[in-house]
Design a protein around this motif. Structure first.
Motif, mmCIF file in Angstrom:
data_model
loop_
_atom_site.group_PDB
_atom_site.id
_atom_site.type_symbol
_atom_site.label_atom_id
_atom_site.label_comp_id
_atom_site.label_asym_id
_atom_site.label_seq_id
_atom_site.Cartn_x
_atom_site.Cartn_y
_atom_site.Cartn_z
ATOM 1 N N ASP A 71 56.149 -27.513 113.652
ATOM 2 C CA ASP A 71 56.990 -26.077 113.986
ATOM 3 C C ASP A 71 56.013 -25.195 114.770
ATOM 4 O O ASP A 71 56.230 -24.569 115.607
ATOM 5 N N ASN A 72 54.720 -24.971 114.194
ATOM 6 C CA ASN A 72 53.847 -24.106 115.062
ATOM 7 C C ASN A 72 53.417 -24.400 116.397
ATOM 8 O O ASN A 72 53.385 -23.768 117.305
ATOM 9 N N ALA A 73 53.234 -25.804 116.477
ATOM 10 C CA ALA A 73 52.838 -26.281 117.722
ATOM 11 C C ALA A 73 54.201 -26.000 118.926
ATOM 12 O O ALA A 73 53.808 -25.733 119.822
ATOM 13 N N ARG A 74 55.472 -26.228 118.234
ATOM 14 C CA ARG A 74 56.678 -25.902 119.233
ATOM 15 C C ARG A 74 56.671 -24.455 119.294
ATOM 16 O O ARG A 74 56.947 -24.122 120.469
ATOM 17 N N LYS A 75 56.374 -23.667 118.449
ATOM 18 C CA LYS A 75 56.452 -22.317 118.438
ATOM 19 C C LYS A 75 55.420 -21.598 119.443
ATOM 20 O O LYS A 75 55.788 -20.730 120.414
ATOM 21 N N TYR A 76 54.316 -22.151 119.668
ATOM 22 C CA TYR A 76 53.187 -21.500 120.151
ATOM 23 C C TYR A 76 52.816 -22.312 121.405
ATOM 24 O O TYR A 76 51.523 -22.160 121.988
ATOM 25 N N SER A 77 53.640 -23.315 121.772
ATOM 26 C CA SER A 77 53.212 -24.055 123.123
ATOM 27 C C SER A 77 54.581 -24.130 123.740
ATOM 28 O O SER A 77 55.517 -24.421 123.175
ATOM 29 N N ILE A 129 48.605 -32.049 118.143
ATOM 30 C CA ILE A 129 47.830 -31.344 119.215
ATOM 31 C C ILE A 129 48.813 -30.692 120.065
ATOM 32 O O ILE A 129 50.010 -31.255 120.529
ATOM 33 N N ASP A 130 48.613 -29.430 120.463
ATOM 34 C CA ASP A 130 49.522 -28.840 121.259
ATOM 35 C C ASP A 130 48.539 -27.997 122.324
ATOM 36 O O ASP A 130 47.594 -27.895 122.021
ATOM 37 N N CYS A 131 49.123 -27.875 123.507
ATOM 38 C CA CYS A 131 48.255 -27.211 124.651
ATOM 39 C C CYS A 131 48.938 -25.829 124.886
ATOM 40 O O CYS A 131 49.406 -25.474 125.922
ATOM 41 N N ARG A 154 49.752 -13.123 110.559
ATOM 42 C CA ARG A 154 50.113 -13.693 111.974
ATOM 43 C C ARG A 154 49.175 -12.959 112.963
ATOM 44 O O ARG A 154 49.136 -11.817 112.702
ATOM 45 N N VAL A 155 48.637 -13.699 113.905
ATOM 46 C CA VAL A 155 47.916 -13.307 114.900
ATOM 47 C C VAL A 155 48.316 -12.390 115.748
ATOM 48 O O VAL A 155 47.681 -11.083 115.848
ATOM 49 N N ASP A 156 49.376 -12.351 116.270
ATOM 50 C CA ASP A 156 49.947 -11.301 116.974
ATOM 51 C C ASP A 156 51.430 -11.041 116.527
ATOM 52 O O ASP A 156 52.365 -11.893 116.788
ATOM 53 N N GLY A 196 58.534 -16.162 113.121
ATOM 54 C CA GLY A 196 57.485 -16.589 112.023
ATOM 55 C C GLY A 196 57.521 -15.585 111.032
ATOM 56 O O GLY A 196 57.743 -14.244 111.389
ATOM 57 N N SER A 197 57.137 -15.852 109.733
ATOM 58 C CA SER A 197 56.983 -14.959 108.650
ATOM 59 C C SER A 197 55.329 -15.101 108.239
ATOM 60 O O SER A 197 54.934 -14.112 107.449
ATOM 61 N N GLY A 198 54.681 -15.816 108.778
ATOM 62 C CA GLY A 198 53.293 -16.021 108.415
ATOM 63 C C GLY A 198 53.034 -16.683 107.129
ATOM 64 O O GLY A 198 52.126 -16.615 106.550
ATOM 65 N N LEU A 199 53.986 -17.367 106.757
ATOM 66 C CA LEU A 199 53.927 -18.233 105.439
ATOM 67 C C LEU A 199 53.899 -19.859 105.819
ATOM 68 O O LEU A 199 53.292 -20.429 104.688
ATOM 69 N N GLY A 200 53.971 -20.297 106.896
ATOM 70 C CA GLY A 200 53.707 -21.677 107.049
ATOM 71 C C GLY A 200 52.527 -22.112 106.676
ATOM 72 O O GLY A 200 52.469 -23.351 105.867
ATOM 73 N N LEU A 201 51.422 -21.824 107.371
ATOM 74 C CA LEU A 201 50.169 -22.357 106.860
ATOM 75 C C LEU A 201 49.812 -22.223 105.413
ATOM 76 O O LEU A 201 48.890 -23.088 104.996
ATOM 77 N N SER A 202 50.098 -20.938 105.064
ATOM 78 C CA SER A 202 49.532 -20.966 103.521
ATOM 79 C C SER A 202 50.302 -21.804 102.519
ATOM 80 O O SER A 202 49.666 -22.401 101.617
HETATM 81 P P1 ATP Z 1 56.273 -19.218 109.681
HETATM 82 O O1 ATP Z 1 55.522 -20.459 109.853
HETATM 83 O O2 ATP Z 1 56.182 -18.520 108.047
HETATM 84 O O3 ATP Z 1 57.699 -19.550 110.023
HETATM 85 P P2 ATP Z 1 54.214 -18.386 111.509
HETATM 86 O O4 ATP Z 1 54.292 -19.836 112.312
HETATM 87 O O5 ATP Z 1 54.108 -17.169 112.177
HETATM 88 O O6 ATP Z 1 55.377 -18.269 110.460
HETATM 89 P P3 ATP Z 1 51.763 -19.578 110.230
HETATM 90 O O7 ATP Z 1 52.595 -21.123 110.481
HETATM 91 O O8 ATP Z 1 51.352 -19.320 108.782
HETATM 92 O O9 ATP Z 1 53.079 -18.645 110.336
HETATM 93 O O10 ATP Z 1 50.860 -19.367 111.181
HETATM 94 C C1 ATP Z 1 50.026 -18.158 110.942
HETATM 95 C C2 ATP Z 1 49.982 -17.494 112.594
HETATM 96 O O11 ATP Z 1 48.711 -18.532 112.968
HETATM 97 C C3 ATP Z 1 50.955 -17.653 113.338
HETATM 98 O O12 ATP Z 1 51.566 -16.438 113.392
HETATM 99 C C4 ATP Z 1 50.317 -17.753 114.891
HETATM 100 O O13 ATP Z 1 49.792 -16.519 115.257
HETATM 101 C C5 ATP Z 1 49.088 -18.711 114.538
HETATM 102 N N1 ATP Z 1 49.207 -19.794 115.007
HETATM 103 C C6 ATP Z 1 49.386 -21.062 114.084
HETATM 104 N N2 ATP Z 1 49.424 -22.034 114.658
HETATM 105 C C7 ATP Z 1 49.367 -21.929 115.812
HETATM 106 C C8 ATP Z 1 49.403 -22.638 117.079
HETATM 107 N N3 ATP Z 1 49.623 -23.934 117.018
HETATM 108 N N4 ATP Z 1 48.911 -22.064 118.341
HETATM 109 C C9 ATP Z 1 48.854 -20.865 118.267
HETATM 110 N N5 ATP Z 1 48.970 -20.070 117.256
HETATM 111 C C10 ATP Z 1 49.179 -20.527 115.931
#
Ligand code: ATP
Ligand code: MG
Length: 454
Positions: free
Chosen positions: A356-362, A382-384, A402-404, A413-419
């Protein structure tokens, strides 16, 4: 009873007992030594006197003869076989002794006796009188000097015991202070914490790293840990309420819009319902994630099964592809199927979080690989994409981070995925490694730590 008083009492009592035992032993040994030496002197004396008297009997009258041998503080007498004493001769201070009942002994006697509360050495030696009859030459000598010396010894030992107790009391007080000081300071700090509700550490004095110092250090460490956890919890609660406020505000504003104009404007109606629906879904997901994070490890209900890693990843990748219509390249680095033992649902959940993160941020193709490295099974996603700045990397696992913020909000995103990923990984024994370069891309690696079968 306070610890300090207990230490004082026990040490003083033990030392006093020890001193008493030593002094009693010393006293009785001396007592025996002195009495033995008095008896042996008296015995030597009577032997000498009896020889001399034997030689002079007949030539000198008995009275005069005895008078010349009378001890300075005692009595000399001759007792005949019928228990009668020829006139006894006493020294001036011991005239009372002559009233003592005379007794004849068949053999030599050497002992101490008590008469009218005083102690004497008593020596009796058989002699032959001029008429050929057997009698006893008896010398009774006061042991005044010896008993005086012994009573002085008693007083000295008593005083020594008392004097020795003074340093013992001082040192036990010092010892008890040494032990109880950190304890009382700890109690004081705990009371202060309880009363003020604020965390405090104790000041550690002294350089010796003894157990008490360690106890203080452990206490401080524990307090710091509690403080950090407390702050985290507070932050979590405030973050959670803050994050829930936004969707609720959106829902509320659309709902009131609907109330006012919704029935008249079908386009607005559709837009509002859509917004309310998507925000409600987002809130539902967020609360589900929050509930999962708040769970203890024991409540995870892990179901371990034997799994074919290839099948599991293929299923997840295909499901993801269909749901989001994104290109995912799935590369398996070794030929034989990898079999692992873990919870299927949890591992899939973990994969989805990273996909999901790879999809959202690439925007480009996402690559998934799996293989074995140093006896550990790994899965890489892996994402680019946009990547993460180096100093932000450790923080992305924090809740709500969340970074930005503006950018992530757009992506929903709500910043909960990775935790959540961290918690799941811990629960199923997987370690996560995140590598990223800003503007280049991100690689998330999952290491399966347990020994695997291939
Ligand atoms: P959620 O997963 O809860 O829907 P989220 O994706 O913002 O929200 P996390 O998955 O916890 O939260 O990730 C935290 C932050 O880390 C993200 O907001 C993003 O800024 C950064 N991040 C995570 N994965 C990537 C990635 N693959 N590429 C770039 N930034 C990432
Ligand atoms: Mg995410």
């Amino acid at each position: 009873m306070k610890l300090r008083n207990k230490i004082n009492l026990y040490t003083a009592f033990l030392f006093a007992l020890l001193l008493l035992l030593i002094n009693i032993t010393v006293y009785y040994s001396f007592n025996k030594l002195i009495i033995d030496s008095e008896i042996s002197t008296a015995n030597k004396e009577i032997k000498k006197i009896s020889e001399n008297i034997g030689l002079s009997l007949g030539s000198i009258p008995e009275g005069a003869l005895l008078r010349s041998y009378v001890p300075v503080n005692g009595m000399i007498q001759i007792v005949t076989a019928d228990n009668k004493s020829l006139p006894a001769v006493t020294s001036p201070g011991e005239q009372n002794l002559s009233k003592r009942k005379a007794e004849f002994f068949n053999s030599e006697v050497s002992k101490t006796i008590k008469y009218q509360g005083l102690q004497y050495t008593f020596e009796s030696m058989p002699i032959i009188l001029q008429d050929g009859s057997i009698a006893n030459l008896q010398i009774t000598k006061s042991m005044d000097t010896a008993t005086d010396n012994l009573s002085i010894l008693r007083i000295v030992l008593f005083m020594v015991t008392l004097l020795a107790l003074i340093p013992v009391l001082i040192s036990s007080r010092f010892l008890s202070n040494l032990i109880t000081k950190p304890v009382t300071s700890m109690i004081r700090t705990m009371t202060e914490i309880r009363q003020s509700g604020r965390f405090k550490t104790i000041k550690l004095e002294g350089k010796s790293k003894d157990e008490l110092f360690q106890m203080g250090e452990t206490f401080n460490h524990m307090i710091e840990l509690l403080e950090v956890n407390f702050e985290k919890q507070q932050q979590f609660a405030s973050n959670a309420s803050h994050e829930l406020k936004t969707p609720l505000t959106i829902i509320e504003s659309y709902a009131s819009l609907l109330k006012r104009r919704g029935l008249k404007e079908p386009q607005l109606f559709a837009e509002s319902i859509e917004a309310i629906h998507s925000e409600a879904i987002r809130m539902k997901e967020m609360t589900e994630q929050l509930l999962l994070i708040a769970r203890n490890q024991e409540q995870w209900n892990i179901e371990v099964n034997q799994l074919n890693l290839h099948e599991l990843i293929t299923q997840s990748v295909n499901a993801f592809k269909n749901a989001y219509n994104r290109e995912i390249k799935w590369v398996e680095e070794i030929d034989p199927p990898i079999i692992i033992h873990t919870d299927e649902k949890k591992l899939k959940q973990l994969l989805f979080i990273f996909l999901d993160n790879a999809r959202k941020y690439s925007d480009e193709e996402i690559v998934v690989t799996a293989g074995i490295e140093k006896e550990e099974v790994f899965i890489k996603i892996i994402d680019c994409g946009i990547g993460i700045q180096e100093d932000e990397l450790p923080k992305v696992f924090d809740r709500f981070y969340r970074v930005d913020k503006a950018r992530s909000r757009k992506q929903g995103g709500s910043g909960l995925g990775l935790s959540l990923a961290k918690e799941i990984a811990n629960a199923i024994g997987i370690s996560i490694h995140l590598e990223s370069k800003l503007g280049v891309g991100t690689t998330a690696t999952l290491f399966y730590k347990k020994k695997m079968k291939i």
